[in-house]
Design a protein around this motif. Sequence first.
Motif, PDB file in Angstrom:
ATOM      1  N   ALA A   1      -4.816   1.221  16.302  1.00 26.98           N
ATOM      2  CA  ALA A   1      -5.201   2.260  15.335  1.00 26.98           C
ATOM      3  C   ALA A   1      -5.862   3.436  16.044  1.00 26.98           C
ATOM      4  O   ALA A   1      -6.598   3.270  17.022  1.00 26.98           O
ATOM      5  CB  ALA A   1      -6.152   1.682  14.297  1.00 26.98           C
TER       6      ALA A   1
ATOM      7  N   VAL B   1      -6.799  11.127   7.776  1.00 28.67           N
ATOM      8  CA  VAL B   1      -6.172  10.051   7.013  1.00 28.67           C
ATOM      9  C   VAL B   1      -4.684  10.288   6.748  1.00 28.67           C
ATOM     10  O   VAL B   1      -3.963   9.361   6.409  1.00 28.67           O
ATOM     11  CB  VAL B   1      -6.930   9.838   5.682  1.00 28.67           C
TER      12      VAL B   1
ATOM     13  N   PHE C   1      -1.736   7.467   6.804  1.00 30.04           N
ATOM     14  CA  PHE C   1      -1.672   6.438   7.843  1.00 30.04           C
ATOM     15  C   PHE C   1      -2.808   5.424   7.727  1.00 30.04           C
ATOM     16  O   PHE C   1      -2.913   4.509   8.547  1.00 30.04           O
ATOM     17  CB  PHE C   1      -1.614   7.040   9.253  1.00 30.04           C
ATOM     18  N   ARG C   2      -3.648   5.584   6.715  1.00 28.09           N
ATOM     19  CA  ARG C   2      -4.611   4.551   6.344  1.00 28.09           C
ATOM     20  C   ARG C   2      -5.059   4.795   4.904  1.00 28.09           C
ATOM     21  O   ARG C   2      -4.810   5.871   4.336  1.00 28.09           O
ATOM     22  CB  ARG C   2      -5.809   4.512   7.294  1.00 28.09           C
ATOM     23  N   ARG C   3      -5.705   3.809   4.327  1.00 28.09           N
ATOM     24  CA  ARG C   3      -6.181   3.949   2.963  1.00 28.09           C
ATOM     25  C   ARG C   3      -7.401   4.874   2.929  1.00 28.09           C
ATOM     26  O   ARG C   3      -8.356   4.681   3.682  1.00 28.09           O
ATOM     27  CB  ARG C   3      -6.536   2.582   2.393  1.00 28.09           C
TER      28      ARG C   3
ATOM     29  N   THR D   1      -7.093   5.495  -3.834  1.00 22.57           N
ATOM     30  CA  THR D   1      -6.028   6.396  -3.369  1.00 22.57           C
ATOM     31  C   THR D   1      -5.691   7.437  -4.430  1.00 22.57           C
ATOM     32  O   THR D   1      -5.521   8.623  -4.117  1.00 22.57           O
ATOM     33  CB  THR D   1      -4.776   5.591  -2.997  1.00 22.57           C
TER      34      THR D   1
ATOM     35  N   GLN E   1       0.831  -1.194   0.000  1.00 19.26           N
ATOM     36  CA  GLN E   1       0.000   0.000   0.000  1.00 19.26           C
ATOM     37  C   GLN E   1       0.873   1.255   0.000  1.00 19.26           C
ATOM     38  O   GLN E   1       1.998   1.254   0.507  1.00 19.26           O
ATOM     39  CB  GLN E   1      -0.908   0.013   1.230  1.00 19.26           C
TER      40      GLN E   1
ATOM     41  N   ASP F   1      -1.835  -6.129  10.265  1.00 14.39           N
ATOM     42  CA  ASP F   1      -2.972  -5.918  11.149  1.00 14.39           C
ATOM     43  C   ASP F   1      -2.537  -5.082  12.345  1.00 14.39           C
ATOM     44  O   ASP F   1      -2.001  -5.598  13.331  1.00 14.39           O
ATOM     45  CB  ASP F   1      -3.556  -7.249  11.622  1.00 14.39           C
ATOM     46  N   SER F   2      -2.751  -3.762  12.228  1.00 14.53           N
ATOM     47  CA  SER F   2      -2.434  -2.857  13.340  1.00 14.53           C
ATOM     48  C   SER F   2      -3.707  -2.300  13.977  1.00 14.53           C
ATOM     49  O   SER F   2      -3.674  -1.284  14.671  1.00 14.53           O
ATOM     50  CB  SER F   2      -1.540  -1.714  12.851  1.00 14.53           C
ATOM     51  N   SER F   3      -4.841  -2.972  13.763  1.00 13.03           N
ATOM     52  CA  SER F   3      -6.115  -2.484  14.280  1.00 13.03           C
ATOM     53  C   SER F   3      -6.137  -2.322  15.806  1.00 13.03           C
ATOM     54  O   SER F   3      -6.809  -1.407  16.306  1.00 13.03           O
ATOM     55  CB  SER F   3      -7.258  -3.392  13.835  1.00 13.03           C
TER      56      SER F   3
ATOM     57  N   VAL G   1       0.866  -4.462   4.031  1.00 16.78           N
ATOM     58  CA  VAL G   1      -0.338  -4.413   4.853  1.00 16.78           C
ATOM     59  C   VAL G   1      -0.136  -5.315   6.060  1.00 16.78           C
ATOM     60  O   VAL G   1       0.250  -6.487   5.919  1.00 16.78           O
ATOM     61  CB  VAL G   1      -1.564  -4.864   4.041  1.00 16.78           C
TER      62      VAL G   1
END
Length: 281
Positions: free
Chosen positions: A133, A265, A230-232, A196, A72, A128-130, A126
């Motif tokens: 977040a 974002v 820092f995110r899509r 994006t 990403q 998983d940093s949920s 990508v």
Amino acid sequence: MAASTSPETAEFTPREDVDAYFVPLGEHDGGRLFEPTIHVQGAWNEAEQHLAASAGLIVHEIERHEPREGMQLAKVTFDVYGFIPLRPTHVRVRTIRPGRTIELVEAEFSVDGRLIIVARAWRLSVQDSSPVAGADLEPLPPMNECERVDMGQMWPGGFIRSVERFDAPPGYVPGRNRTWLRTDLPSVLGEEISPTTHFLCVIDGANGIAVRVDPREWMFPNVDLTVHLFRRPDPTATGFDTTVAMGESGLGVTMTTLHDIHGPVGRIAQSLTVREMPRKG
């Protein structure tokens, strides 16, 4: 204009009958050639390209270059070497730092054989940093709570006419504004545009929505544009929480927190060269 016509020698008038910023003309010299439409026309000069449209094209080509599942766009920096003529445009992209989870891509944007913009983009894997977040940044009011503004009152040009603007309360004051921009036009005619790319195709508008001085009296073009995400982003609209600072020796900076319809974002910054508009006569 036909793809076989030499961009260095042909007369060029931008088309007004195309609902896109650029028309692809085919492969050329290790990259691709594009025809800019009237919607690319800049605000400082009717014979130039607006950097927002040019940057959108560059991001589109970066996104098309050697795409890999699970990667990403995290950062892209555009360095602008000079005036961007509103003429057929060549973009070439290469990977300069390959990697399994981190890679660096470079794009060269040229007109009439002259290199004008160099962009470098970091693509990160990508993960998983949920669980961690979040962003402690003030949200923008939604567009339906904002006032529609005619950008043409202050700025001319085909690109400005292609974009809708909505200012959040209390509205624009010199050097400070919170704004939504959106466009229905794709960066390239007939091609799939990533979310994006579409989100970023208006971001250079940040330098025109919170101006400190009248652009008919002062010039303050940006010589670069750096984006951190820092995110899509959601491509529905692009939100700007923008502050402009100018010093006493011709330097300035436009600083923006970027938002989509779901919240903050990322951030962008633009270096300005500030100078009084030349007097006529």
